[in-house]
Design a protein around this motif. Structure first.
Motif, mmCIF file in Angstrom:
data_model
loop_
_atom_site.group_PDB
_atom_site.id
_atom_site.type_symbol
_atom_site.label_atom_id
_atom_site.label_comp_id
_atom_site.label_asym_id
_atom_site.label_seq_id
_atom_site.Cartn_x
_atom_site.Cartn_y
_atom_site.Cartn_z
ATOM 1 N N THR A 1 3.090 30.841 0.186
ATOM 2 C CA THR A 1 2.267 31.338 1.297
ATOM 3 C C THR A 1 1.419 30.228 1.897
ATOM 4 O O THR A 1 1.395 30.036 3.118
ATOM 5 C CB THR A 1 1.358 32.496 0.819
ATOM 6 N N ILE B 1 -2.200 24.287 -6.878
ATOM 7 C CA ILE B 1 -1.836 25.658 -7.243
ATOM 8 C C ILE B 1 -0.965 25.724 -8.491
ATOM 9 O O ILE B 1 -1.159 26.581 -9.348
ATOM 10 C CB ILE B 1 -1.136 26.357 -6.055
ATOM 11 N N LEU C 1 1.977 32.491 -4.165
ATOM 12 C CA LEU C 1 0.766 31.945 -3.566
ATOM 13 C C LEU C 1 1.048 30.557 -2.994
ATOM 14 O O LEU C 1 0.651 30.247 -1.859
ATOM 15 C CB LEU C 1 -0.360 31.877 -4.603
#
Length: 199
Positions: A175, A191, A172
């Motif tokens: 990305t 994150i 994630l």
């Protein structure tokens, strides 16, 4: 069939135990995983500078997992849903050790009264409110594999789950970084390090 379901939510008589072997095993496995992550990070760092966050994020994830487990063990006195899930997966692990055929029958069956009857006082029973919900019982089935591998260690199972779940969090991060490289550091905080992804 509803009337056949056990109404008592607290039917598992074994408790999560924390012994010196669990602590030693958890620390040993954590060091091995961190060494492997360090080597992996160094290998990838020359091709992608964003890997400078890889090891720090994994350390944060593993630390968060152990902290979370410690809170439920020592502060909440081994109570709460996370403990109930683990105790239910312990019943599955005990069933595997007693009769692997029955374990695999449970693994590939819907949660019914008949399937629950495969458990006994020796194996313990999964909590009814977790067993009869297909989604929660799917989690118990999946975590029972780790529970078996770790010798029914709460901390070690949680550490391995944190390690495995970190791959998704890392992907994630990569990305989002691809679309916003200018805020790479902020993405790492949001994150990888923020408490919500840690637990």
């Amino acid at each position: 069939m509803e009337e056949l379901r056990a109404k008592d939510l607290w039917e598992y008589d074994q408790v999560v135990r924390v012994e010196w072997l669990d602590i030693f095993g958890t620390i040993s496995v954590a060091l091995i995983l961190l060494l492997a992550a360090f080597l992996y990070q160094n290998k990838k760092l020359s091709k992608d500078p964003s890997y400078k966050f890889y090891l720090k994020g994994l350390i944060a994830k593993m630390f968060g997992s152990i902290t979370f487990c410690s809170i439920y063990i020592f502060y909440y006195n081994k109570q709460g849903d996370t403990i109930a899930y683990f105790e239910s997966s312990m019943a599955m692990a005990n069933l595997f050790l007693q009769d692997a055929g029955k374990y695999f029958e449970v693994m590939f069956s819907e949660p019914t009264v008949e399937i629950r009857s495969l458990f006994s006082d020796k194996t313990g029973y999964p909590y009814s409110y977790l067993f009869y919900d297909e989604k929660t019982f799917a989690v118990i089935k999946l975590t029972s594999v780790l529970t078996i591998i770790t010798g029914r260690s709460y901390f070690l199972s949680s550490l391995l789950l944190a390690y495995l779940s970190y791959f998704g969090i890392w992907k994630l991060f990569l990305t989002f970084r691809k679309y916003a490289p200018a805020i790479e550091s902020k993405l790492a905080w949001a994150i990888l390090y923020f408490p919500s992804p840690l637990f």
